[in-house]
Write a protein that holds these residues in place. Structure first.
Motif, mmCIF file in Angstrom:
data_model
loop_
_atom_site.group_PDB
_atom_site.id
_atom_site.type_symbol
_atom_site.label_atom_id
_atom_site.label_comp_id
_atom_site.label_asym_id
_atom_site.label_seq_id
_atom_site.Cartn_x
_atom_site.Cartn_y
_atom_site.Cartn_z
ATOM 1 N N THR A 61 0.834 -1.206 0.000
ATOM 2 C CA THR A 61 0.000 0.000 0.000
ATOM 3 C C THR A 61 0.871 1.260 0.000
ATOM 4 O O THR A 61 0.415 2.325 -0.402
ATOM 5 C CB THR A 61 -0.949 0.056 1.218
ATOM 6 O OG1 THR A 61 -0.198 0.297 2.411
ATOM 7 C CG2 THR A 61 -1.782 -1.201 1.353
ATOM 8 N N TYR A 85 -9.285 0.296 -0.821
ATOM 9 C CA TYR A 85 -9.761 -0.782 0.051
ATOM 10 C C TYR A 85 -10.157 -2.023 -0.742
ATOM 11 O O TYR A 85 -9.921 -3.156 -0.299
ATOM 12 C CB TYR A 85 -10.963 -0.311 0.879
ATOM 13 C CG TYR A 85 -10.622 0.755 1.904
ATOM 14 C CD1 TYR A 85 -9.576 0.565 2.814
ATOM 15 C CD2 TYR A 85 -11.350 1.937 1.998
ATOM 16 C CE1 TYR A 85 -9.265 1.525 3.758
ATOM 17 C CE2 TYR A 85 -11.051 2.905 2.946
ATOM 18 C CZ TYR A 85 -10.005 2.698 3.822
ATOM 19 O OH TYR A 85 -9.704 3.644 4.767
ATOM 20 N N THR A 127 -4.802 3.666 1.722
ATOM 21 C CA THR A 127 -5.472 2.443 2.180
ATOM 22 C C THR A 127 -5.177 2.156 3.653
ATOM 23 O O THR A 127 -5.999 1.565 4.347
ATOM 24 C CB THR A 127 -4.999 1.236 1.333
ATOM 25 O OG1 THR A 127 -4.903 1.643 -0.029
ATOM 26 C CG2 THR A 127 -5.950 0.072 1.439
#
Length: 478
Positions: free
Chosen positions: A127, A155, A255
């Motif tokens: 991420t 997500y 995220t």
């Protein structure tokens, strides 16, 4: 003046830690009954330009952000939008944690308390990829890891990634504690879906603004363009010496916002501590009900001697006649800790612009000093435990986590040693399957984990279960 004596004692100790760890800059503060009684900037927010740290210098706070995520969940529970006993799949139906049957049992409470059964996973790395790959300070090994897969930018991609992982679950939901950044990222996704607003916008509108945290933000561009921001620093070994240098690249991850990407200041964080000291109220504004605060600071899950996890908070129920409620954070260019002892009206905040510095020790030192106890006094002490040299063999092995931590335990001359990141630490036996090492100014416990067949399958270090690597079975040709 009596009042000044504790400050002298604390500053003597703080200066030692700061100097020993070559800290470029730190902001330290203490409040009593909602009034700031000590705040000081040590060193520089920018060494090259000789700019000093102030109480409005913006630092990363890393995993302290988890407490904000838990506050947001409690607010949504108060509003009747969810409850902590709700199944996670109610809000994230596409989620798979290991297998469908396990996932269906996981509740929001399990995510809040790191008891969803998840071991450390590699998700965070991917991420942060877009900001890490531009960072000249990362190692070749880190760079290679980043290239193992595409970046995770939202997500939905994160849940797909987790669903495709071959996860060795630690146990039934609620039975095993292991600190999980992924769990808090998933809470961020729940907050976003339930509130109908992006996680960072929700936190900004419902926590930061009413608390008066005017210089706190998730927005990396706002941070980098602020004249108040600290430069972040990294360190490397040079001829056996620790060398600290300015490193421009801040790691970021939308995220994982909910797990560790708020940036804040000493002044703002001291205001935030009021939520936990004052039963959910900051000034005129009620952020949470007293009942929600109690639920957050309840010692839900034990993970060390006299240490528990609440909701986004670590709890030491017996600290000098009070309850120590705290959380720390560590990320590139960040060592942070904040704590509150509600019964005594005390709060403390430590923000540092270099990773790997014992911020928690400084926080505890401040609480000790203000209560006229030696700043050095540790939170926990351990006594020797007799163990037969032959019994040590069962602990030997190599251990590796999905987050990239690697370590080995070896037996040398009748003693155990833990080796990680190129350093070896002698291990002291202090209980059944329990040892300590001297790490980061603290005696740090390591507990070995055994299954019902009596086989050692991992160790618990810090707040994480790190599993033993299975030995390769050599094929014997017939």
């Amino acid at each position: 003046m009596e009042n000044q004596k504790w400050i002298e004692n604390f500053e003597d100790y703080a200066n030692k830690i700061i100097s020993k760890n070559k800290v470029p800059g730190a902001a330290l503060g203490v409040a009593k009954d909602g009034e700031v009684i000590y705040e000081r900037g040590y060193g520089h927010r920018n060494m090259e330009q000789n700019l000093e740290v102030t109480n409005d210098t913006i630092f990363g706070i890393a995993s302290i952000t988890k407490s904000f995520t838990a506050v947001a969940i409690m607010q949504l529970q108060e509003a009747g939008r969810l409850t902590v006993e709700d199944k996670v799949i109610t809000y994230l139906p596409e989620l798979i944690l290991g297998n469908k049957e396990h996932t269906e049992k996981v509740t929001i409470h399990h995510l809040l308390t790191h008891t969803a059964g998840l071991p450390p996973l590699p998700t965070l790395y991917h991420t942060m990829r877009r900001t890490m790959e531009n960072d000249s300070s990362i190692s070749e090994k880190q760079r290679a890891r980043l290239k193992e897969r595409d970046p995770i930018d939202n997500y939905e991609q994160m849940m797909k990634y987790i669903g495709e992982l071959d996860i060795e679950l630690l146990g039934e939901p609620g039975t095993q504690f292991s600190y999980s950044n992924d769990s808090y990222a998933l809470l961020g996704a729940i907050i976003e879906r339930v509130s109908g607003t992006p996680y960072d916008v929700y936190v900004s509108e419902n926590i930061l603004k009413p608390v008066g945290m005017k210089n706190s933000t998730f927005d990396i561009n706002a941070v980098l363009n602020s004249p108040m921001v600290t430069v972040i620093y990294a360190s490397k070994e040079n001829k056996g010496e620790k060398e600290v240098y300015a490193s421009e690249a801040w790691w970021d991850s939308y995220t994982m916002y909910a797990g560790g990407f708020l940036r804040s200041t000493l002044a703002d964080m001291l205001s935030y501590t009021e939520i936990f000291r004052n039963g959910g109220t900051v000034g005129e504004n009620r952020i949470l009900t007293p009942e929600s605060v109690q639920e957050m600071i309840h010692p839900h899950v034990p993970y060390q001697e006299n240490k528990y996890y609440g909701y986004g908070l670590m709890i030491t129920p017996d600290y000098m006649g009070g309850t120590l409620v705290e959380h720390g954070g560590s990320l590139k260019g960040v060592s942070s800790n904040f704590g509150v002892v509600p019964e005594k009206g005390l709060a403390s905040v430590v923000l540092i612009n270099l990773a790997g510095v014992p911020a928690a020790k400084l926080m505890v030192a401040a609480f000790n000093a203000v209560q006229e106890v030696s700043p050095e006094k540790p939170l926990a002490t351990y006594t020797d435990f007799e163990i037969n040299s032959d019994e040590l063999e069962q602990y030997v092995g190599n251990f590796k986590s999905g987050e990239g931590a690697e370590m080995s335990v070896t037996k040398e001359e009748g003693k155990l040693h833990l080796t990680m990141e190129g350093a070896s630490y002698p291990m002291r036996s202090v209980g059944e399957h329990l040892f300590t090492i001297e790490l980061n100014e603290s005696e740090t416990p390591i507990r070995f984990l055994f299954n019902i067949n009596g086989e050692m399958y991992g160790l618990f270090l810090g707040v994480r279960q790190i599993l033993k690597q299975k030995e390769a079975v050599e094929e014997v040709e017939a």
